[in-house]
Scaffold this active site. Structure first.
Site, PDB file in Angstrom:
ATOM      1  N   CYS A 215      24.380  -7.561  51.677  1.00  0.00           N
ATOM      2  CA  CYS A 215      23.642  -6.958  52.796  1.00  0.00           C
ATOM      3  C   CYS A 215      22.888  -8.012  53.611  1.00  0.00           C
ATOM      4  O   CYS A 215      22.734  -7.873  54.821  1.00  0.00           O
ATOM      5  CB  CYS A 215      22.706  -5.870  52.280  1.00  0.00           C
ATOM      6  SG  CYS A 215      23.633  -4.493  51.552  1.00  0.00           S
TER       7      CYS A 215
ATOM      8  N   SER B 227      14.756  -5.383  48.298  1.00  0.00           N
ATOM      9  CA  SER B 227      15.220  -6.653  48.861  1.00  0.00           C
ATOM     10  C   SER B 227      16.746  -6.637  48.970  1.00  0.00           C
ATOM     11  O   SER B 227      17.440  -6.293  48.014  1.00  0.00           O
ATOM     12  CB  SER B 227      14.774  -7.805  47.972  1.00  0.00           C
ATOM     13  OG  SER B 227      15.228  -9.044  48.480  1.00  0.00           O
TER      14      SER B 227
ATOM     15  N   CYS C 251      20.589  -7.411  48.863  1.00  0.00           N
ATOM     16  CA  CYS C 251      21.460  -8.288  48.077  1.00  0.00           C
ATOM     17  C   CYS C 251      22.125  -9.295  49.023  1.00  0.00           C
ATOM     18  O   CYS C 251      21.962  -9.242  50.239  1.00  0.00           O
ATOM     19  CB  CYS C 251      22.501  -7.446  47.338  1.00  0.00           C
ATOM     20  SG  CYS C 251      23.716  -6.683  48.448  1.00  0.00           S
TER      21      CYS C 251
ATOM     22  N   HIS D 207      26.586   0.131  50.255  1.00  0.00           N
ATOM     23  CA  HIS D 207      25.171  -0.120  49.995  1.00  0.00           C
ATOM     24  C   HIS D 207      24.343   0.593  51.060  1.00  0.00           C
ATOM     25  O   HIS D 207      24.861   1.002  52.101  1.00  0.00           O
ATOM     26  CB  HIS D 207      24.892  -1.615  50.031  1.00  0.00           C
ATOM     27  CG  HIS D 207      25.499  -2.366  48.889  1.00  0.00           C
ATOM     28  ND1 HIS D 207      24.984  -3.547  48.431  1.00  0.00           N
ATOM     29  CD2 HIS D 207      26.575  -2.105  48.102  1.00  0.00           C
ATOM     30  CE1 HIS D 207      25.701  -3.997  47.423  1.00  0.00           C
ATOM     31  NE2 HIS D 207      26.683  -3.138  47.205  1.00  0.00           N
TER      32      HIS D 207
ATOM     33  N   GLU E 281      22.108  -0.507  53.176  1.00  0.00           N
ATOM     34  CA  GLU E 281      22.061  -1.186  54.468  1.00  0.00           C
ATOM     35  C   GLU E 281      23.375  -1.026  55.229  1.00  0.00           C
ATOM     36  O   GLU E 281      23.362  -0.836  56.450  1.00  0.00           O
ATOM     37  CB  GLU E 281      21.742  -2.681  54.280  1.00  0.00           C
ATOM     38  CG  GLU E 281      20.370  -2.946  53.686  1.00  0.00           C
ATOM     39  CD  GLU E 281      20.335  -2.948  52.156  1.00  0.00           C
ATOM     40  OE1 GLU E 281      19.347  -3.441  51.609  1.00  0.00           O
ATOM     41  OE2 GLU E 281      21.297  -2.456  51.515  1.00  0.00           O
TER      42      GLU E 281
END
Length: 157
Positions: free
Chosen positions: A92, A87, A89, A62, A64
């Site tokens: 993360c 935002s 998940c 991901h 992040e």
């Protein structure tokens, strides 16, 4: 509770621009347009990255996590700022809590409302910018690739 630094030192819009550039790079590579960057409290860029689930055939990559990995080891994360176009998940959000990242700056939460409320409840400073560029990027992507979007967020298409 950690707060974002003085705007004279770090402008949230400038920080978001780094993550947005990463999201656009991911889209250009055929991936999901989510970008992130990890900054020190003084605005120093520690690491940046974008969602690479498609490109790397790796469901854990991901935005992040890519930014976090690119930052390398830090002695302490409490004064760092995770900037993300969407935002975070639960995966993360867990990373933010696990390593004690002190602040999260979210580009938008309209297309996906992840774990940012939970983070705020646990002392992380969360700012949602509701940036139109981030909203448009994700809205256009979801319309064009609903199958890939549903795969990314773990929902059946």
């Amino acid at each position: 509770m950690t707060t974002l630094p003085d705007p004279a030192v770090t402008d949230p819009a400038v920080l978001l621009d780094v993550a947005l550039g990463e999201a656009r790079a991911g889209l250009a590579e055929g991936g999901i347009p989510i970008g992130a960057a990890l900054f020190a409290a003084d605005g120093t860029l520690l690491g940046r990255g974008h969602n690479r689930r498609v490109q790397d055939d790796d469901p854990s990559m991901h935005a992040e996590t890519a930014a976090f990995r690119a930052a390398g080891r830090q002695r302490d994360y409490r004064s760092t700022i995770m900037v993300t176009t969407l935002s975070p998940c639960w995966y993360c959000s867990g990373l933010v809590r696990q390593f004690g990242i002190g602040a999260v700056l979210v580009g938008e939460a309209r297309t996906f409302h992840g774990g940012h409320d939970w983070l705020a409840e646990h002392g992380v400073s969360v700012t949602v910018l509701d940036d139109g560029r981030c909203v448009d990027l994700m809205t256009d992507f979801i319309a064009a690739r609903p199958d890939l979007w549903h795969e990314d967020i773990g929902e059946p298409s």
